[in-house]
Design a protein around this motif. Structure first.
Motif, PDB file in Angstrom:
ATOM      1  N   MET A 130     -37.447 -26.249   3.788  1.00 48.83           N
ATOM      2  CA  MET A 130     -37.283 -27.644   3.355  1.00 48.83           C
ATOM      3  C   MET A 130     -35.858 -27.861   2.842  1.00 48.83           C
ATOM      4  O   MET A 130     -35.440 -27.212   1.888  1.00 48.83           O
ATOM      5  CB  MET A 130     -38.278 -27.977   2.249  1.00 48.83           C
ATOM      6  N   SER A 159     -33.541 -41.183  -3.077  1.00 48.72           N
ATOM      7  CA  SER A 159     -34.211 -41.472  -1.809  1.00 48.72           C
ATOM      8  C   SER A 159     -33.181 -41.893  -0.772  1.00 48.72           C
ATOM      9  O   SER A 159     -32.026 -42.177  -1.101  1.00 48.72           O
ATOM     10  CB  SER A 159     -35.242 -42.593  -1.985  1.00 48.72           C
ATOM     11  N   THR A 205     -31.610 -36.651   2.365  1.00 47.49           N
ATOM     12  CA  THR A 205     -32.733 -37.565   2.160  1.00 47.49           C
ATOM     13  C   THR A 205     -33.197 -38.157   3.489  1.00 47.49           C
ATOM     14  O   THR A 205     -34.393 -38.325   3.715  1.00 47.49           O
ATOM     15  CB  THR A 205     -32.368 -38.696   1.194  1.00 47.49           C
ATOM     16  N   CYS A 207     -33.269 -36.805   6.366  1.00 43.71           N
ATOM     17  CA  CYS A 207     -34.022 -35.827   7.149  1.00 43.71           C
ATOM     18  C   CYS A 207     -35.251 -35.310   6.397  1.00 43.71           C
ATOM     19  O   CYS A 207     -35.821 -34.276   6.769  1.00 43.71           O
ATOM     20  CB  CYS A 207     -33.114 -34.668   7.541  1.00 43.71           C
ATOM     21  N   GLY A 208     -35.649 -36.030   5.362  1.00 46.01           N
ATOM     22  CA  GLY A 208     -36.880 -35.691   4.658  1.00 46.01           C
ATOM     23  C   GLY A 208     -36.750 -34.586   3.639  1.00 46.01           C
ATOM     24  O   GLY A 208     -37.757 -34.020   3.200  1.00 46.01           O
ATOM     25  N   THR A 269     -36.538 -38.631   9.629  1.00 44.76           N
ATOM     26  CA  THR A 269     -37.961 -38.934   9.651  1.00 44.76           C
ATOM     27  C   THR A 269     -38.167 -40.263  10.381  1.00 44.76           C
ATOM     28  O   THR A 269     -37.241 -41.089  10.476  1.00 44.76           O
ATOM     29  CB  THR A 269     -38.528 -39.047   8.225  1.00 44.76           C
ATOM     30  N   GLU A 271     -39.828 -42.823   9.471  1.00 44.83           N
ATOM     31  CA  GLU A 271     -39.641 -43.928   8.525  1.00 44.83           C
ATOM     32  C   GLU A 271     -38.165 -44.227   8.322  1.00 44.83           C
ATOM     33  O   GLU A 271     -37.748 -45.395   8.294  1.00 44.83           O
ATOM     34  CB  GLU A 271     -40.292 -43.582   7.188  1.00 44.83           C
ATOM     35  N   ASN A 272     -37.350 -43.184   8.211  1.00 40.19           N
ATOM     36  CA  ASN A 272     -35.924 -43.386   7.968  1.00 40.19           C
ATOM     37  C   ASN A 272     -35.184 -43.871   9.211  1.00 40.19           C
ATOM     38  O   ASN A 272     -34.168 -44.559   9.105  1.00 40.19           O
ATOM     39  CB  ASN A 272     -35.301 -42.110   7.410  1.00 40.19           C
TER      40      ASN A 272
END
Length: 319
Positions: A130, A159, A205, A207-208, A269, A271-272
């Motif tokens: 991560m 974020s 952020t 890339c999660g 992600t 969402e991003n």
């Protein structure tokens, strides 16, 4: 237990930190910064100093420190001579530098003794695959290391929606893991990026990854006339930011970040990716539609005044 397993266990207990130090004519304060590395409660570190063409005694100071640190190697490299952001990215993307974690360092600050220990306490709690970034508040000091205040305290969660609008993570406080470093290497060092630490915050952020903002100051951030980037909380600094906003600097930086993110779009992600698409679309819309899209994206800054500035940016299409 075999010798190889014993060495592996020892490495896990005391991970290696590569300190990525960029220098340029830093003779006045460099020794104090190097001393603060020696004073770290976490002792397994190695310094990689990239000098960007110093004409003072900076290189002499580094060479002398090499001789006095036989057990803590210091490697001196030549920077690309294209400014501090390019210098930091060149170090970050240098795959000859191998460690468990990576810490950015300016030449004129002073690290608190537990800086690396605090950073690793967070980073070691995160799964190794991560991407993770530690950053912190700073203690402001003058040229004589007298305390003059603290950097702003940010209370809202880090974020991607915040990162695109504001950099909360001072590079001089940053420590990150190999998963984050891999993203930065994949993005490359040839990007057109004005501020390297802002890019790191955005990429991780986006890339999660996880970002931890430590409310406890981890460094003594020296304020002096030759700072390339000093603390920006004074009235004069805020006025300068407003002028830069009005003259399109913020929009130019967003252009750079959007272009850079497109190189790693597959890593963002879902969402991003939508957030980026909405931001691009909003910048092409008329005011009301633009404000609606910005609201939908959930963009924010950390302070009330910062959010007022964000609304102002959206109204006048300065995003």
């Amino acid at each position: 237990m075999s010798e190889n397993i014993a060495k592996k266990d020892q490495g896990a207990a005391c991970p290696k930190v590569a300190i990525l130090l960029c220098t340029y004519n830093g003779q006045h304060f460099l020794n104090e910064q190097l001393d603060s590395f020696s004073a770290q409660s976490h002792s397994n570190w190695q310094v990689y100093a990239s000098d960007d063409g110093s004409t003072d005694t900076t290189l002499q100071i580094l060479r002398e420190r090499q001789q006095s640190w036989p057990g803590q190697p210091l490697e001196v490299l030549s920077g690309p001579a294209r400014g501090f952001a390019a210098n930091f990215l060149s170090l970050t993307c240098n795959t000859d530098i191998v460690a468990d974690y990576y810490a950015y360092s300016d030449q004129d600050d002073i690290w608190e003794a537990d800086k690396l220990e605090r950073a690793l306490r967070f980073l070691q709690s995160v799964p190794s695959d991560m991407p993770a970034l530690y950053c912190s508040r700073t203690r402001l000091v003058d040229t004589e290391n007298n305390e003059i205040g603290l950097s702003p305290l940010f209370n809202k969660k880090p974020s991607f929606a915040n990162a695109l609008m504001q950099n909360i993570a001072g590079g001089n406080t940053m420590v990150f893991n190999n998963a984050a470093r891999d993203l930065l290497v994949e993005a490359g060092e040839g990007l057109t990026i004005n501020i390297h630490d802002w890019w790191v915050y955005i990429l991780i952020t986006g890339c999660g990854g996880l970002v931890h903002y430590d409310r406890h100051p981890s460094i003594r951030y020296r304020q002096h006339p030759h700072n390339l980037i000093g603390m920006n909380s004074s009235f004069a600094a805020r006025y300068k930011r407003i002028l830069k906003l009005w003259h399109g600097h913020f929009k130019t930086w967003n252009d750079q970040h959007i272009t850079a993110l497109r190189t790693l779009e597959h890593r963002l992600t879902s969402e991003n990716r939508k957030i980026i698409d909405n931001l691009i679309e909003a910048r092409q819309k008329k005011m009301i539609s633009r404000l609606i899209l910005i609201k939908r994206c959930g963009f924010y800054r950390q302070t009330f005044l910062g959010n007022l500035g964000l609304i102002f940016s959206a109204i006048f299409n300065k995003l």
